[in-house]
Scaffold this motif. Structure first.
Motif, mmCIF file in Angstrom:
data_model
loop_
_atom_site.group_PDB
_atom_site.id
_atom_site.type_symbol
_atom_site.label_atom_id
_atom_site.label_comp_id
_atom_site.label_asym_id
_atom_site.label_seq_id
_atom_site.Cartn_x
_atom_site.Cartn_y
_atom_site.Cartn_z
ATOM 1 N N ARG A 147 8.009 4.007 -3.175
ATOM 2 C CA ARG A 147 6.646 4.469 -3.436
ATOM 3 C C ARG A 147 6.497 4.927 -4.882
ATOM 4 O O ARG A 147 5.496 4.655 -5.532
ATOM 5 N N ARG A 148 7.502 5.609 -5.398
ATOM 6 C CA ARG A 148 7.445 6.109 -6.769
ATOM 7 C C ARG A 148 7.421 4.953 -7.769
ATOM 8 O O ARG A 148 6.640 4.947 -8.714
ATOM 9 N N GLU B 11 1.749 0.484 -11.027
ATOM 10 C CA GLU B 11 0.296 0.433 -10.977
ATOM 11 C C GLU B 11 -0.342 1.179 -12.144
ATOM 12 O O GLU B 11 -1.367 0.770 -12.659
ATOM 13 N N LYS B 12 0.259 2.278 -12.572
ATOM 14 C CA LYS B 12 -0.319 3.060 -13.662
ATOM 15 C C LYS B 12 -0.182 2.359 -15.004
ATOM 16 O O LYS B 12 -1.013 2.536 -15.872
ATOM 17 N N GLN C 62 6.385 1.877 -7.233
ATOM 18 C CA GLN C 62 5.121 1.173 -7.108
ATOM 19 C C GLN C 62 3.998 1.917 -7.820
ATOM 20 O O GLN C 62 3.161 1.304 -8.466
ATOM 21 N N LYS C 63 3.977 3.230 -7.754
ATOM 22 C CA LYS C 63 2.944 4.018 -8.448
ATOM 23 C C LYS C 63 3.104 3.903 -9.950
ATOM 24 O O LYS C 63 2.124 3.811 -10.670
ATOM 25 N N ASN D 175 0.850 -1.181 0.000
ATOM 26 C CA ASN D 175 0.000 0.000 0.000
ATOM 27 C C ASN D 175 0.896 1.245 0.000
ATOM 28 O O ASN D 175 1.236 1.753 1.066
ATOM 29 N N PRO D 176 1.265 1.761 -1.179
ATOM 30 C CA PRO D 176 2.196 2.889 -1.227
ATOM 31 C C PRO D 176 1.633 4.194 -0.674
ATOM 32 O O PRO D 176 2.384 5.117 -0.411
ATOM 33 N N ASN D 177 0.343 4.282 -0.459
ATOM 34 C CA ASN D 177 -0.246 5.493 0.118
ATOM 35 C C ASN D 177 -0.716 5.281 1.545
ATOM 36 O O ASN D 177 -1.416 6.124 2.096
#
Length: 50
Positions: A40-41, A47-48, A43-44, A17-19
């Motif tokens: 986090r960057r 996901e995109k 992982q986002k 859960n990056p957020n």
């Protein structure tokens, strides 16, 4: 000695859960901030694209 390795302990929760709260805390905590922001960057981005 243990504090720099703290970001490796946060790897699982950050990737799940990056957020989440754990990821946000790791980003704000100075010793884990650089690695945590990178995780986090990445992982986002993953996901995109999927």
């Amino acid at each position: 000695m243990f504090l720099p390795a703290l970001s490796m302990l946060l790897l699982g929760p950050v990737m799940a859960n990056p957020n989440g709260v754990v990821a946000q805390f790791g980003t704000l905590f100075p010793l884990t901030s650089p690695r945590n922001k990178q995780m986090r960057r990445v992982q986002k981005i993953v996901e995109k694209t999927t």
